[in-house]
Write a protein that holds these residues in place. Sequence first.
Motif, PDB file in Angstrom:
ATOM      1  N   TRP A  35     -15.608  13.789 -14.027  1.00 57.64           N
ATOM      2  CA  TRP A  35     -16.647  13.220 -13.306  1.00 57.64           C
ATOM      3  C   TRP A  35     -16.820  13.476 -11.775  1.00 57.64           C
ATOM      4  O   TRP A  35     -17.824  13.555 -11.232  1.00 57.64           O
ATOM      5  N   MET A  36     -15.539  13.805 -11.143  1.00 58.59           N
ATOM      6  CA  MET A  36     -15.845  14.257 -10.027  1.00 58.59           C
ATOM      7  C   MET A  36     -16.010  15.733  -9.812  1.00 58.59           C
ATOM      8  O   MET A  36     -16.263  16.132  -8.703  1.00 58.59           O
ATOM      9  N   GLU A  37     -15.894  16.476 -10.841  1.00 56.47           N
ATOM     10  CA  GLU A  37     -16.250  17.881 -10.792  1.00 56.47           C
ATOM     11  C   GLU A  37     -17.513  18.283 -11.589  1.00 56.47           C
ATOM     12  O   GLU A  37     -18.252  19.100 -11.154  1.00 56.47           O
ATOM     13  N   HIS A  38     -18.181  17.464 -12.393  1.00 55.75           N
ATOM     14  CA  HIS A  38     -19.349  17.421 -12.960  1.00 55.75           C
ATOM     15  C   HIS A  38     -20.181  16.301 -12.999  1.00 55.75           C
ATOM     16  O   HIS A  38     -19.826  15.152 -12.951  1.00 55.75           O
ATOM     17  N   THR A  39     -21.454  16.605 -12.779  1.00 55.14           N
ATOM     18  CA  THR A  39     -22.525  15.580 -12.824  1.00 55.14           C
ATOM     19  C   THR A  39     -23.047  15.255 -14.299  1.00 55.14           C
ATOM     20  O   THR A  39     -23.580  15.971 -15.116  1.00 55.14           O
ATOM     21  N   PRO A  40     -22.843  13.692 -14.549  1.00 56.16           N
ATOM     22  CA  PRO A  40     -23.340  13.446 -16.006  1.00 56.16           C
ATOM     23  C   PRO A  40     -24.745  13.451 -16.075  1.00 56.16           C
ATOM     24  O   PRO A  40     -25.658  13.350 -14.895  1.00 56.16           O
ATOM     25  N   PRO A  41     -25.522  13.819 -17.430  1.00 57.33           N
ATOM     26  CA  PRO A  41     -26.831  13.658 -17.314  1.00 57.33           C
ATOM     27  C   PRO A  41     -27.393  12.145 -16.857  1.00 57.33           C
ATOM     28  O   PRO A  41     -26.519  11.452 -16.843  1.00 57.33           O
ATOM     29  N   PHE A  42     -28.554  12.204 -16.379  1.00 57.36           N
ATOM     30  CA  PHE A  42     -28.954  10.786 -16.057  1.00 57.36           C
ATOM     31  C   PHE A  42     -28.972   9.666 -16.940  1.00 57.36           C
ATOM     32  O   PHE A  42     -28.373   8.790 -16.786  1.00 57.36           O
ATOM     33  N   TYR A  43     -29.368  10.023 -18.043  1.00 50.73           N
ATOM     34  CA  TYR A  43     -29.206   8.947 -19.182  1.00 50.73           C
ATOM     35  C   TYR A  43     -28.751   9.831 -20.353  1.00 50.73           C
ATOM     36  O   TYR A  43     -29.412  10.954 -20.985  1.00 50.73           O
ATOM     37  N   THR A  44     -28.371   9.367 -21.529  1.00 51.32           N
ATOM     38  CA  THR A  44     -27.934  10.180 -22.805  1.00 51.32           C
ATOM     39  C   THR A  44     -27.858   9.077 -23.955  1.00 51.32           C
ATOM     40  O   THR A  44     -27.304   7.730 -23.731  1.00 51.32           O
ATOM     41  N   SER A  45     -28.396   9.442 -25.249  1.00 49.32           N
ATOM     42  CA  SER A  45     -27.945   8.740 -26.374  1.00 49.32           C
ATOM     43  C   SER A  45     -27.209   9.594 -27.313  1.00 49.32           C
ATOM     44  O   SER A  45     -27.468  10.941 -27.489  1.00 49.32           O
ATOM     45  N   VAL A  46     -26.224   9.201 -28.175  1.00 51.38           N
ATOM     46  CA  VAL A  46     -25.451  10.180 -28.869  1.00 51.38           C
ATOM     47  C   VAL A  46     -25.408   9.535 -30.447  1.00 51.38           C
ATOM     48  O   VAL A  46     -24.753   8.158 -30.553  1.00 51.38           O
ATOM     49  N   ALA A 412     -22.556  17.704 -22.415  1.00 54.47           N
ATOM     50  CA  ALA A 412     -24.023  18.076 -21.981  1.00 54.47           C
ATOM     51  C   ALA A 412     -24.028  18.369 -20.659  1.00 54.47           C
ATOM     52  O   ALA A 412     -24.895  19.263 -20.046  1.00 54.47           O
ATOM     53  N   ALA A 413     -23.160  17.707 -19.885  1.00 56.12           N
ATOM     54  CA  ALA A 413     -23.105  18.142 -18.245  1.00 56.12           C
ATOM     55  C   ALA A 413     -22.639  19.562 -18.196  1.00 56.12           C
ATOM     56  O   ALA A 413     -23.384  20.423 -17.406  1.00 56.12           O
ATOM     57  N   TYR A 414     -21.656  19.879 -19.227  1.00 56.05           N
ATOM     58  CA  TYR A 414     -21.167  21.480 -19.003  1.00 56.05           C
ATOM     59  C   TYR A 414     -22.205  22.218 -19.582  1.00 56.05           C
ATOM     60  O   TYR A 414     -22.403  23.519 -18.986  1.00 56.05           O
ATOM     61  N   GLU A 415     -22.967  21.889 -20.346  1.00 55.48           N
ATOM     62  CA  GLU A 415     -24.234  22.685 -21.333  1.00 55.48           C
ATOM     63  C   GLU A 415     -25.050  22.968 -20.316  1.00 55.48           C
ATOM     64  O   GLU A 415     -25.380  24.257 -19.942  1.00 55.48           O
ATOM     65  N   LEU A 416     -25.548  21.764 -19.550  1.00 60.57           N
ATOM     66  CA  LEU A 416     -26.668  21.921 -18.478  1.00 60.57           C
ATOM     67  C   LEU A 416     -26.382  22.884 -17.203  1.00 60.57           C
ATOM     68  O   LEU A 416     -26.884  23.833 -16.719  1.00 60.57           O
ATOM     69  N   GLU A 417     -24.841  22.821 -16.936  1.00 57.58           N
ATOM     70  CA  GLU A 417     -24.610  23.879 -15.890  1.00 57.58           C
ATOM     71  C   GLU A 417     -24.619  25.252 -16.151  1.00 57.58           C
ATOM     72  O   GLU A 417     -25.038  26.135 -15.661  1.00 57.58           O
ATOM     73  N   ALA A 418     -24.187  25.263 -17.584  1.00 56.28           N
ATOM     74  CA  ALA A 418     -24.133  26.789 -17.982  1.00 56.28           C
ATOM     75  C   ALA A 418     -25.531  27.456 -18.182  1.00 56.28           C
ATOM     76  O   ALA A 418     -25.588  28.623 -18.271  1.00 56.28           O
ATOM     77  N   THR A 419     -26.421  26.721 -18.383  1.00 56.25           N
ATOM     78  CA  THR A 419     -27.672  27.058 -18.936  1.00 56.25           C
ATOM     79  C   THR A 419     -28.795  27.018 -17.730  1.00 56.25           C
ATOM     80  O   THR A 419     -30.164  27.145 -17.645  1.00 56.25           O
ATOM     81  N   ASP A 420     -28.311  26.357 -16.364  1.00 52.93           N
ATOM     82  CA  ASP A 420     -29.026  26.176 -15.130  1.00 52.93           C
ATOM     83  C   ASP A 420     -29.580  27.767 -14.701  1.00 52.93           C
ATOM     84  O   ASP A 420     -28.974  28.304 -14.187  1.00 52.93           O
ATOM     85  N   PRO A 421     -30.883  27.740 -14.678  1.00 55.46           N
ATOM     86  CA  PRO A 421     -31.513  28.932 -14.431  1.00 55.46           C
ATOM     87  C   PRO A 421     -31.455  29.287 -12.639  1.00 55.46           C
ATOM     88  O   PRO A 421     -31.203  30.348 -12.189  1.00 55.46           O
ATOM     89  N   GLU A 422     -31.204  28.208 -12.112  1.00 58.04           N
ATOM     90  CA  GLU A 422     -30.930  28.326 -10.657  1.00 58.04           C
ATOM     91  C   GLU A 422     -29.451  28.027  -9.994  1.00 58.04           C
ATOM     92  O   GLU A 422     -29.254  28.185  -9.098  1.00 58.04           O
ATOM     93  N   ALA A 423     -28.584  28.090 -11.209  1.00 56.88           N
ATOM     94  CA  ALA A 423     -27.054  28.020 -10.833  1.00 56.88           C
ATOM     95  C   ALA A 423     -26.749  29.296  -9.890  1.00 56.88           C
ATOM     96  O   ALA A 423     -27.254  30.429  -9.922  1.00 56.88           O
ATOM     97  N   GLU A 424     -26.005  28.897  -8.738  1.00 55.61           N
ATOM     98  CA  GLU A 424     -25.482  30.136  -7.840  1.00 55.61           C
ATOM     99  C   GLU A 424     -24.216  30.763  -8.642  1.00 55.61           C
ATOM    100  O   GLU A 424     -23.383  30.093  -9.473  1.00 55.61           O
TER     101      GLU A 424
END
Length: 427
Positions: A35-46, A412-424
């Motif tokens: 969590w120091m390296e990655h931002t969790p989704p705001f809320y999640t259910s699994v 999901a945090a990794y997934e959102l980073e990988a699919t972010d269209p505005e990622a640098e």
Amino acid sequence: MVPHLVTALTGPINELEQRILESTPVIERWFRLEWMEHTPPFYTSVDVRNAGFKLAPVDTNLYPGAWNHLTPEMMPLAVQAAMAAIEKICPEAKNLLLVPENRTDSFYLANLAQLQRIFYQAGLNVRLGSLSNDIKAPTTFDLPGGESVTLEPLIRSKRRLGLKHFDPCTILLNNDLAAGAPGILEDLHEQYLLPPLHAGWGIRRKSNHFKAYEEVAKRFGKLLGMDPWLITPMFNQCGAVNFAEQSGLECLRSNTDALLARVRRKYKEYGINEKPFVVIKADNSHAALGQLTVRDAKELDDAWFQARAKATAGHAIGEVIIQEGVLTNERINAAVAEPVVYMMDRYVVGGFYRVHADRSTDESLSAPGASFVPLAFEQSAQLPQPGAKPGASVPNRFYMYGVIGRLAMLSAAYELEATDPEAETYD
């Protein structure tokens, strides 16, 4: 109320529980560093399935509804987690705009009322802005318990989104954007929009999520010295499938056959005396296809399968994911049950058991007729009981569910980073 496992808790799950409990400090430190390296989704259910020989997530929702099933005892955890989440994103926030689905049934509105309560107690003014064209003025809906929910029309200025006399710092979506992101939500560069638009089902794919989960589970397995299959549903994917035109079915057959063969090998390795099955579902949410359970690739050619596929999906399905089926061997009063873990920010805040008397152990329980029983997470998800005999302690089982839930949330945090269209990107 705690479900009993119909299989005696022995074998791999017991060893897994023991391994996880012995490694609690290592696990919690590992999550902290992640969590120091990655931002969790705001809320999640699994949605988690416990087969008695493996424990794995089968679905991860980034726009969770059904918050009304969390018990009053879970509220303090949810409020604290909401405070932590808001503090990180917008510490000076005073206004939160919640954008819901275009639904006004009492069940969904009770979910909105619970979310409003959580964020109000976290110190925010919370109002509901509807995307529906039917909401042209503030409209109040009364709920059975005496509460009410007011939906208001959204107002878009050039750079901001709000309501009449209400300018929020943060906009929280409780709408999965399955039909794509409406223009009113685009180009909001001055406000925080959570989750981001690319988390919506118009863009998101289950296969991306489970690919990320496989990687996370491999690293977690290495950390604990265990086979990641015990916590991972294997999967394959196919592009466009059309039952009317019989196109894409060869891909579906070969991938189904290959996945069933891989599962069979694993069952043999662990001495599991069950017939493997796979679940075929739409890669972008579950709405179009429902879920089709298959035990043999030959079933795909059967008339009943074709008829059912057409009935549930129309003709064209689009991309599909073929996922290893995970049995659920938990029961409440003889009805099949599965735990659903709720998280906000990086914290487990509660959950419930989804229970369905008319479904079997290999079917989806997320269907009409399901009922809900709260989990006793308020005492236990973060507080395992070291020294208890494996399989005998309820808090230990719930702690395991919390670990699996957090692995899915991290994925999901990794997934959102990988699919972010505005990622640098850096070459």
